[in-house]
Scaffold this active site. Structure first.
Site: not given
Lengths: 649, 147
Positions: A48, A70, A383
């Site tokens: 919003h 929204e 990694n």
């Protein structure tokens, strides 16, 4: 134009924040769909405010997109939609689009076209109708109040009661009208029904009743109590009780409750957003002040006022310094929170199951350090997932938990901040590291034979090293751990690798709290003054030449049963003088240094004082200089170089 | 018209484009920076900023017999120039002044019989039986990057 730019920056900052909230919340939603309420509320708010900001700035596509998201949130919020994979996926996609649009705007390009996605979201909202309401033509609606009704409700509110919105879901195959009637009856017992749908009349007229009963109820009971009461009715599947937001602030606005409002106001101190460059300037000025204070101190005048004013000046300067540093501190969460999404996506892509844990996200670090850390941490985490954590099947075969764990942790230890990246994957085998290092020509075979386990492991940080056989799209990218180490070094930090084949790997990064100002020991080497940051110094000694022993052609001293190699600072600095001359002196000043897991003694000519130094980078002209990390300005206005002792040994 | 700052290095006179120069300061304590190139004298503190100082004689590769004559320590100056947005100090034996020259007066000839490397010379100005060698500072300072 300037004004707009200013707002633009503010917009980008806030948009980034909201985006991060959304990302974080969706991840939570995926993990715990059952506790969706509060998550969705926060997402709704983020979407919003994003919409509001975008609209103010006139970014049409962004406005539309956030509006759609929204709406979707709103549906979830009302319980009209199940939280499933397709929904999560759609939400993630939407967030990604928002991110893309924002980066387009940042680079002053047109907003990206997103009509495809908007259509998708529209289809999604349109097609998959809320939880099974086949018979529903008068789709569930929220009770709408007109002005008069709102005023009416306001007149009924007292400090002890509240206005609630109730949504009651009935079992589909129950006697809907009877149950709806019972709901209304029960509601009337626990409070005053201001409005209902269906209302009593409708039910009595046997008009079609669907599974949903909506109520606006004024009651002095708590939402939990109301919920419990209604749930007792047979065939009630779900009850939602929410305080009507429309009237929530009503009482606090009321003159009678002014006192409550006042106390509330004092709980939150107002904040200001400040451009980081201004903070840098501020820090520079404090640095200048500090330098001049030191110069003033070195005057050593025999004067009452002078002696009186110095300690005060000292106190004010230190406090100022402390405050500015505080202002520059940001919680590491700022970057930590970017990673869960990456970890999720990557582990999915790799077919691995990873439980990602973040600890100590409130730990604070200087802003300028934090910004530099994103890439190295990103690399280490990638990694950990790519090379560390094994496939679920493999883990099970090895008797490990199917789901691997990756831990990202931050904490403060003395004047340093420690960040750890840990996984319980397959670990690193030092011998494999050596093998690869020899293959890639990082070291010669003969060299390897003399290496200990730790040294072998540390080969992984050498340039040109990468254990992955094939360059994978994931952690490959042609950058190795050497880049990570380089960044950490440049931040005056240190990185240590611990690994146990079969059980896991841990990278420990230690960083100074702040870069700009630090305490240092001043030493003299060949007539010039150098600064050594205190955080790397173990102790200072004055040794006798007779206590020096020679082991394998290397001068060493024995300190508390530890053999410590001596390093001649003149030699490391390539000064054009004869080396090893220190042995001819009777008292030899030595600074013992901790560098990772190694310890060594740096021989200098003279130990001077300790003082606060303002770290200045050497002009870009130089690039990296071996064993020098920066410069500072000392009492007499001259320049002293800062020794990069961690890599000197 | 073009303006040049003229100065001495050893026994010869040289010129720099005035646009590049920011200020001239008296020779002050230069802190030696180890592990850097031969021709870098070190760094100075210029009002809180760390500025590298170049020993121009070494950069240009002047022969010692050309470089080490006619030196008065009192007259040594550091000319601060701005190149590629970097402040750099240039150590000279003395500053002569500023000359204004028509572009046509600048000769693009190579200077024979001088130890200075050709690529660092941007031309010469002949004035009052005197020869001013114009130095291409960009090439001299960033030679590594240019080559």
């Amino acid at each position: 134009v300037d004004e707009r730019n200013q707002y633009l920056q503010m917009f980008f900052d806030e948009a980034a924040e909201n985006l991060q909230i959304l990302n974080k919340r969706i991840l939570e939603l995926e993990k715990r769909p059952e506790s969706s309420r509060e998550i969705i509320d926060s997402m709704f708010r983020a979407a919003h405010s994003l919409k509001g900001m975008a609209a103010t700035m006139g970014f049409a596509k962004l406005t539309e997109l956030s509006h759609k998201i929204e709406n979707l949130m709103d549906e979830i919020r009302k319980g009209q939609r199940e939280i499933d994979d397709s929904l999560i996926k759609l939400l993630f996609k939407g967030i990604d689009h928002i991110g893309e649009i924002i980066s387009c705007l940042k680079n002053r390009r047109e907003e990206r076209d997103i009509s495809g996605y908007l259509q998708k979201i529209a289809d999604f909202i349109g097609n998959k109708r809320p939880v099974n309401i086949e018979q529903d033509k008068t789709a569930p609606f929220e009770l709408v109040l007109d002005k008069e009704e709102i005023q009416d409700i306001k007149n009924r509110i007292t400090p002890t009661n509240s206005v609630y919105r109730l949504t009651v879901v009935l079992a589909r195959d129950s006697l809907l009208d009877v149950r709806a009637y019972m709901v209304l009856k029960k509601a009337a017992e626990v409070g005053y029904i201001f409005k209902a749908s269906p209302d009593k009349e409708k039910i009595e007229k046997e008009e079609i009743v669907n599974q949903f009963v909506y109520l606006i109820l004024i009651s002095n009971l708590s939402p939990q109590d109301i919920k419990r009461e209604i749930e007792e009715i047979t065939d009630v599947v779900k009850v939602k009780v929410v305080k009507d937001p429309e009237f929530q602030d009503f009482l606090t606005d009321d003159a009678n409750n002014n006192r409550i409002q006042k106390t509330n106001k004092f709980q939150v101190s107002p904040t200001v957003r400040v451009d980081i460059n201004k903070l840098d300037q501020l820090m520079n000025m404090v640095g200048e002040l500090l330098i001049n204070k030191t110069r003033l101190e070195s005057l050593n005048l025999d004067n009452e006022t002078y002696k009186d004013i110095l300690p005060q000046l000292d106190r004010v300067t230190m406090e100022l310094h402390h405050l500015v540093m505080q202002v520059r501190m940001v919680p590491v969460g700022v970057i930590f929170n970017r990673f869960p999404r990456m970890v999720r996506d990557l582990s999915k892509q790799m077919g691995k199951e990873v439980n990602f844990i973040i600890e100590g996200e409130d730990t604070e670090l200087d802003r300028s350090i934090i910004d530099e850390l994103t890439d190295p941490l990103n690399h280490l985490l990638r990694n950990a997932i790519d090379h560390g954590i094994e496939s679920p099947a493999f883990r099970e075969r090895k008797g490990k938990e199917k789901v691997g764990t990756v831990l990202l942790k931050a904490y403060q230890k003395g004047s340093e901040i420690i960040i750890e990246v840990e996984d319980n994957g397959q670990g690193i085998n030092p011998d494999n590291v050596v093998k690869v290092a020899i293959e890639k020509g990082v070291i010669a075979r003969e060299q390897a034979e003399e290496m200990g386990e730790i040294e072998k492991l540390n080969l992984i940080f050498e340039p040109g090293f990468s254990t992955a056989r094939e360059v994978s799209d994931v952690s490959g990218r042609g950058v190795g751990l050497d880049v990570v180490k380089k960044v950490v070094d440049s931040l005056d930090g240190n990185i240590i690798l611990q690994s146990q084949p079969g059980t896991g790997t841990r990278f420990i990064i230690s960083l100074p709290l702040t870069l700009a100002i630090t305490r240092a020991l001043m030493v003299k080497i060949n007539g010039e003054v150098f600064a050594i940051p205190l955080n790397v110094i173990n102790e200072t000694l004055e040794i006798e030449a007779s206590s020096i022993k020679r082991v394998k052609g290397q001068d060493v001293i024995v300190l508390r049963n530890r053999t410590i190699p001596l390093v001649d600072s003149r030699e490391r600095l390539n000064l054009n003088v004869e080396y090893g001359l220190y042995k001819e002196r009777n008292k030899i000043p030595v600074v013992t240094i901790n560098s990772g897991e190694k310890q060594f003694g740096l021989v200098v000519d003279e130990l001077l004082n300790q003082q606060e130094i303002v770290v200045k980078s050497l002009n870009d002209f130089f690039g990296d200089i071996k064993n020098i990390s920066g410069a500072t300005i000392i009492g007499d206005g001259d320049v002293a170089l800062i020794l990069d002792v961690r890599n000197i040994a | 018209m073009k303006q040049f700052l003229t100065f001495h290095l050893g026994k010869e006179s040289y010129a720099l484009n005035l646009v590049q120069t920011k200020e001239i300061i008296k020779n002050k304590k230069i802190t030696n920076v180890p592990n850097t190139e031969e021709d870098i004298s070190g760094v100075i503190n210029l009002r809180g900023q760390i500025v590298p100082v170049l020993d121009l004689k070494k950069s240009l590769g002047l022969k010692p017999e050309d470089a080490n004559t006619n030196i008065n320590e009192e007259e040594k100056r550091i000319v601060v120039v701005e190149l590629n947005n970097l402040l750099i100090g240039i150590l000279v034996d003395s500053v002569l002044g500023v000359v204004e020259v028509d572009e046509e007066e600048i000769e693009k000839v190579s200077v024979e019989d001088k130890s200075i490397k050709k690529e660092y010379i941007d031309g010469v100005i002949k004035m009052d039986r005197q020869l001013l060698i114009i130095i291409d500072l960009n090439k001299t300072v960033f030679r590594g990057e240019v080559e």
